[in-house]
Design a protein around this motif. Structure first.
Motif, short mmCIF file in Angstrom:
data_model
loop_
_atom_site.label_atom_id
_atom_site.label_comp_id
_atom_site.label_asym_id
_atom_site.label_seq_id
_atom_site.Cartn_x
_atom_site.Cartn_y
_atom_site.Cartn_z
N ILE A 89 -15.10 18.03 -22.91
CA ILE A 89 -14.11 18.61 -22.01
C ILE A 89 -14.09 17.84 -20.69
CG2 ILE A 89 -13.52 20.67 -20.67
CD1 ILE A 89 -14.65 22.33 -23.01
N ASP A 90 -15.27 17.52 -20.18
CA ASP A 90 -15.34 16.72 -18.96
C ASP A 90 -14.66 15.37 -19.16
OD1 ASP A 90 -16.73 18.69 -17.60
OD2 ASP A 90 -18.71 17.83 -18.03
N ALA A 91 -14.86 14.77 -20.34
CA ALA A 91 -14.26 13.46 -20.63
C ALA A 91 -12.74 13.55 -20.67
CB ALA A 91 -14.80 12.92 -21.95
N LEU A 92 -12.20 14.63 -21.25
CA LEU A 92 -10.76 14.82 -21.27
C LEU A 92 -10.19 14.81 -19.86
CD1 LEU A 92 -10.33 17.64 -23.97
CD2 LEU A 92 -9.65 15.25 -24.22
N LEU A 93 -10.86 15.51 -18.96
CA LEU A 93 -10.37 15.58 -17.59
C LEU A 93 -10.53 14.25 -16.87
CD1 LEU A 93 -11.62 19.15 -16.62
CD2 LEU A 93 -9.30 18.43 -17.20
N LYS A 94 -11.60 13.52 -17.18
CA LYS A 94 -11.76 12.18 -16.60
C LYS A 94 -10.65 11.24 -17.09
CE LYS A 94 -16.83 12.37 -16.21
NZ LYS A 94 -18.10 11.83 -16.77
N GLU A 95 -10.35 11.33 -18.38
CA GLU A 95 -9.28 10.49 -18.94
C GLU A 95 -7.95 10.83 -18.29
OE1 GLU A 95 -7.28 9.30 -23.27
OE2 GLU A 95 -8.74 10.94 -23.16
N LEU A 96 -7.66 12.11 -18.18
CA LEU A 96 -6.39 12.54 -17.58
C LEU A 96 -6.32 12.15 -16.11
CD1 LEU A 96 -3.74 13.97 -18.18
CD2 LEU A 96 -4.83 16.13 -17.55
N THR A 97 -7.44 12.15 -15.42
CA THR A 97 -7.47 11.75 -14.01
C THR A 97 -7.03 10.30 -13.85
OG1 THR A 97 -9.24 13.32 -13.49
CG2 THR A 97 -8.95 11.46 -11.99
N VAL A 98 -7.48 9.43 -14.75
CA VAL A 98 -7.09 8.03 -14.70
C VAL A 98 -5.58 7.90 -14.90
CG1 VAL A 98 -7.34 5.75 -15.77
CG2 VAL A 98 -9.35 7.21 -15.45
N TYR A 99 -5.06 8.59 -15.92
CA TYR A 99 -3.62 8.51 -16.20
C TYR A 99 -2.78 9.04 -15.05
CZ TYR A 99 -4.02 7.11 -21.10
OH TYR A 99 -4.26 6.41 -22.24
N ALA A 100 -3.23 10.16 -14.46
CA ALA A 100 -2.43 10.81 -13.42
C ALA A 100 -2.22 9.92 -12.20
CB ALA A 100 -3.09 12.12 -13.00
N ALA A 101 -3.08 8.92 -12.02
CA ALA A 101 -2.95 8.02 -10.87
C ALA A 101 -2.14 6.77 -11.17
CB ALA A 101 -4.36 7.62 -10.38
N LYS A 102 -1.77 6.57 -12.43
CA LYS A 102 -1.04 5.36 -12.82
C LYS A 102 0.44 5.49 -12.45
CE LYS A 102 -4.46 3.12 -14.77
NZ LYS A 102 -4.95 1.82 -14.24
N PRO A 103 1.10 4.39 -12.07
CA PRO A 103 2.52 4.45 -11.71
C PRO A 103 3.41 5.05 -12.81
CG PRO A 103 1.59 2.36 -11.01
CD PRO A 103 0.51 3.05 -11.80
N ALA A 104 3.05 4.86 -14.07
CA ALA A 104 3.87 5.39 -15.16
C ALA A 104 3.84 6.91 -15.24
CB ALA A 104 3.42 4.80 -16.50
N ILE A 105 2.81 7.54 -14.63
CA ILE A 105 2.62 8.99 -14.74
C ILE A 105 2.67 9.69 -13.39
CG2 ILE A 105 1.02 10.79 -15.49
CD1 ILE A 105 2.21 9.22 -17.79
N ALA A 106 2.19 9.04 -12.35
CA ALA A 106 2.02 9.70 -11.05
C ALA A 106 3.27 10.43 -10.59
CB ALA A 106 1.61 8.66 -10.00
N GLY A 107 3.10 11.70 -10.23
CA GLY A 107 4.21 12.50 -9.71
C GLY A 107 5.06 13.17 -10.78
N ARG A 108 4.85 12.84 -12.04
CA ARG A 108 5.64 13.46 -13.11
C ARG A 108 4.98 14.76 -13.59
NH1 ARG A 108 6.69 8.84 -17.52
NH2 ARG A 108 8.28 10.31 -18.26
N LYS A 109 5.79 15.64 -14.13
CA LYS A 109 5.28 16.90 -14.67
C LYS A 109 5.67 17.00 -16.15
CE LYS A 109 5.58 19.46 -10.30
NZ LYS A 109 6.13 20.67 -9.64
N PRO A 110 4.74 17.42 -16.99
CA PRO A 110 5.08 17.52 -18.42
C PRO A 110 6.11 18.60 -18.70
CG PRO A 110 2.90 18.43 -18.00
CD PRO A 110 3.35 17.79 -16.72
N LYS A 111 7.03 18.28 -19.59
CA LYS A 111 8.06 19.24 -20.00
C LYS A 111 7.63 20.05 -21.22
CE LYS A 111 10.73 17.46 -16.86
NZ LYS A 111 10.92 18.16 -15.57
#
Length: 446
Positions: A89-111
């Motif tokens: 579970i900790d790893a999932l959140l670490k992985e998502l943290t990396v993605y959330a900071a990337k230009p392709a994802i940053a600021g977007r919200k899942p539909k």
């Protein structure tokens, strides 16, 4: 030149993947293409009128189960203790943290959001709250129109069901598969029929907006009578939707391992004609009480209410941010899949790296093929939609395979709509290969 001779039908169920879930096939995704995916993450998403033109979906893979079903081909684990699960579970959140900071994802919200497995409901209420609270901080869910959660009935206490509902889950998908206890046992399922009844009743009581149940036609030791009884019990529940799969036996299943040990080429399950007939029977029984067939695998009680947003997004080229071991997604024009095994996945994430194992950048034509064949699984496609999106008329691009399916009696083309009839829909995954590029019809699908 056309022919009315249909392609050879595989009568017996032999080993291999049948269900088409993506294109180009996974076997063509390569480790050498991972840098292309990493580059794509550093580009902002495509925009139209200053808004992201591609919706974002989020998939989270929970790979833990009470036991492994004999027909299961997903990456699941039955031997992980509480400490290892918390580490995951900790790893999932670490992985998502990396993605959330990337230009392709940053600021977007899942539909739309999907928790798959394995068994997401294997997690405790506290574990689920810790995970989802962390996810919401990184990618807020306030614009999500659908949150789907897969569950195994035997893991669902009333307390856990209430916790799942409180997380914001809108669509509970119950992996029932069958109602006969012997069939469940011989196929390695962990739950039994009494657990189905209890879990479903309480899920209804606490008012999930949508309850889906999964069934599988053609399990080991299935019979006509047992299937009819299972269909009758499913109809009696009046779920919002039903997903019915035809049993396949991929190479990494327990059934295949048994076949290999015994030197057998044919799986000990129903042949394809029988499975199609059983699914057709189920569809007709549901139609008698007002349900509508909406794809090769689904019936719904109210098509205006039940939309399967995650499936539609996946089929129609949405960005799918996928986290967890062996999960696959698509971001900024590139397919990717994570490490297949637990230890490499954990090691990569804990080292601050994305655990991507293989990737592929599809061509424009491959993107067209992918979207066309996946949406065809819903029974019909609109020509104008593809012409506007891809600048290509699918009737012209797919003239030859479409004509073959017309000649074989499965497809009609009328007033801008390409439709596949019930007979074709029941074997649609087999027919989709007619649209594959020649080089993609070789070797294993996965």
């Amino acid at each position: 030149m056309t022919t009315t001779t249909t392609p050879p039908i595989r009568h017996e169920t032999t080993a291999g993947n049948y269900f088409v879930a993506n294109y180009p096939p996974f076997a063509f995704w390569k480790k050498e293409a991972v840098p292309e995916f990493l580059d794509a993450l550093n580009r902002p998403p495509s925009t139209l009128n200053h808004q992201p033109s591609t919706p974002l979906g989020l998939y989270t893979h929970i790979p833990f189960c009470r036991k492994r079903c004999h027909f299961c081909y997903f990456r699941v684990y039955t031997d992980k203790d509480a400490q290892q699960i918390r580490g995951y579970i900790d790893a999932l959140l670490k992985e998502l943290t990396v993605y959330a900071a990337k230009p392709a994802i940053a600021g977007r919200k899942p539909k739309f959001i999907y928790f798959g497995g394995g068994t997401p409901s294997y997690l405790s209420p506290d574990q689920l709250k810790f995970l989802t609270d962390g996810m919401k901080r990184l990618l807020p869910w306030d614009e999500a129109g659908e949150v789907t959660f897969e569950a195994e009935p035997g893991t669902l206490t009333d307390h856990k069901l209430q916790a799942i509902r409180d997380l914001g889950v809108t669509r509970l998908s119950l992996g029932i598969e069958h109602f006969d206890d012997h069939v469940l046992e011989i196929n390695g399922r962990a739950h039994r029929s009494k657990e189905i009844e209890r879990a479903y009743a309480f899920a209804r009581e606490i008012d999930f907006p949508q309850i889906n149940i999964d069934l599988i036609a053609g399990m080991v030791e299935e019979t006509d009578d047992k299937w009819r009884d299972t269909v009758a019990k499913a109809v009696a529940l009046r779920p919002d939707s039903v997903t019915i799969y035809q049993m396949e036996v991929p190479y990494n299943t327990g059934i295949y391992q048994q076949m290999k040990t015994e030197g057998k080429l044919v799986a000990p399950v129903a042949d394809w004609e029988t499975k199609r007939a059983w699914v057709d029977y189920a569809y007709r029984e549901f139609e008698k009480v007002g349900y509508t067939v909406t794809s090769g695998t689904t019936v719904v009680r109210d098509p205006e209410k039940v939309k399967f947003e995650y499936r539609h997004g996946l089929f129609s080229g949405a960005d799918i941010l996928s986290i967890g071991v062996a999960s696959f997604g698509h971001l900024n024009g590139v397919h990717y899949q994570n490490d297949h095994d637990f230890a490499p996945y954990m090691d990569a994430v804990n080292a601050g790296q994305l655990p991507v194992h293989r990737a592929l950048t599809p061509t424009a034509d491959e993107c067209l093929i992918r979207e066309f064949i996946l949406l065809l699984k819903l029974g019909r496609v609109q020509v104008d939609y593809f012409t506007a999106k891809f600048g290509v008329n699918p009737r012209q691009r797919f003239a030859e395979p479409l004509q073959r399916l017309v000649d074989w009696g499965f497809v009609t083309q009328h007033n801008g709509t390409i439709s596949i009839n019930r007979e074709g829909l029941l074997q649609v995954d087999r027919l989709l290969h007619e649209f594959f590029l020649p080089e993609h019809n070789t070797g294993r699908y996965a």
